[in-house]
Write a protein that holds these residues in place. Sequence first.
Motif, short mmCIF file in Angstrom:
data_model
loop_
_atom_site.label_atom_id
_atom_site.label_comp_id
_atom_site.label_asym_id
_atom_site.label_seq_id
_atom_site.Cartn_x
_atom_site.Cartn_y
_atom_site.Cartn_z
N SER A 27 49.67 13.37 36.05
CA SER A 27 49.90 14.56 36.37
C SER A 27 50.24 14.60 37.42
O SER A 27 51.85 15.13 37.36
N LYS A 28 50.54 13.32 38.74
CA LYS A 28 51.16 13.44 39.78
C LYS A 28 52.13 12.25 39.17
O LYS A 28 53.22 12.57 39.45
N GLY A 29 52.56 11.66 37.61
CA GLY A 29 53.11 11.25 37.18
C GLY A 29 53.82 11.84 37.20
O GLY A 29 55.17 11.53 37.23
N ARG A 30 54.17 12.96 35.90
CA ARG A 30 54.87 14.15 35.79
C ARG A 30 55.11 14.40 36.67
O ARG A 30 56.87 14.44 36.68
N THR A 31 55.20 15.00 37.44
CA THR A 31 55.69 15.61 39.31
C THR A 31 56.99 14.49 39.73
O THR A 31 58.22 14.78 39.90
N SER A 64 50.84 12.66 51.29
CA SER A 64 50.21 12.11 53.37
C SER A 64 48.39 11.19 53.04
O SER A 64 48.43 10.70 53.62
N ASN A 65 48.72 11.86 51.51
CA ASN A 65 47.54 11.30 50.90
C ASN A 65 47.27 9.91 49.92
O ASN A 65 47.27 8.90 49.71
N GLY A 66 49.24 9.57 49.60
CA GLY A 66 49.32 8.61 49.05
C GLY A 66 48.91 8.70 47.26
O GLY A 66 49.58 7.85 46.63
N ALA A 67 48.85 10.27 47.52
CA ALA A 67 48.20 10.16 45.48
C ALA A 67 50.15 9.94 44.82
O ALA A 67 49.81 9.72 43.33
N TYR A 68 50.60 10.93 44.59
CA TYR A 68 52.48 10.50 44.58
C TYR A 68 52.61 8.93 44.01
O TYR A 68 52.50 8.42 43.10
#
Length: 92
Positions: A27-31, A64-68
Amino acid sequence: MIESDFRMFLENDPSIQSYKAINSRISKGRTVERCCGQSLDMIVANDTLMYACLLLINRNLNNSNGAYSNALRKYYTFANHNTFPQLNAITF
């Protein structure tokens, strides 16, 4: 993004413990694709573009948490079979 192959790569990653974590990275990859205006495949194929997208993610997404950036870096590892250096270690 080649989701099915990326999902399989994530399922085999010992650092990822759950399907929720796998789905989150996809999901983050799509974003990231929407934020950068290009597919992850195009981004990770060019180190200069990869660097620019990591900077763009830090500016435009709540990273901020580096997820993306983690999702993008995981895709880079999936596609290139090596890791992308930390931003502070890169000089152009």
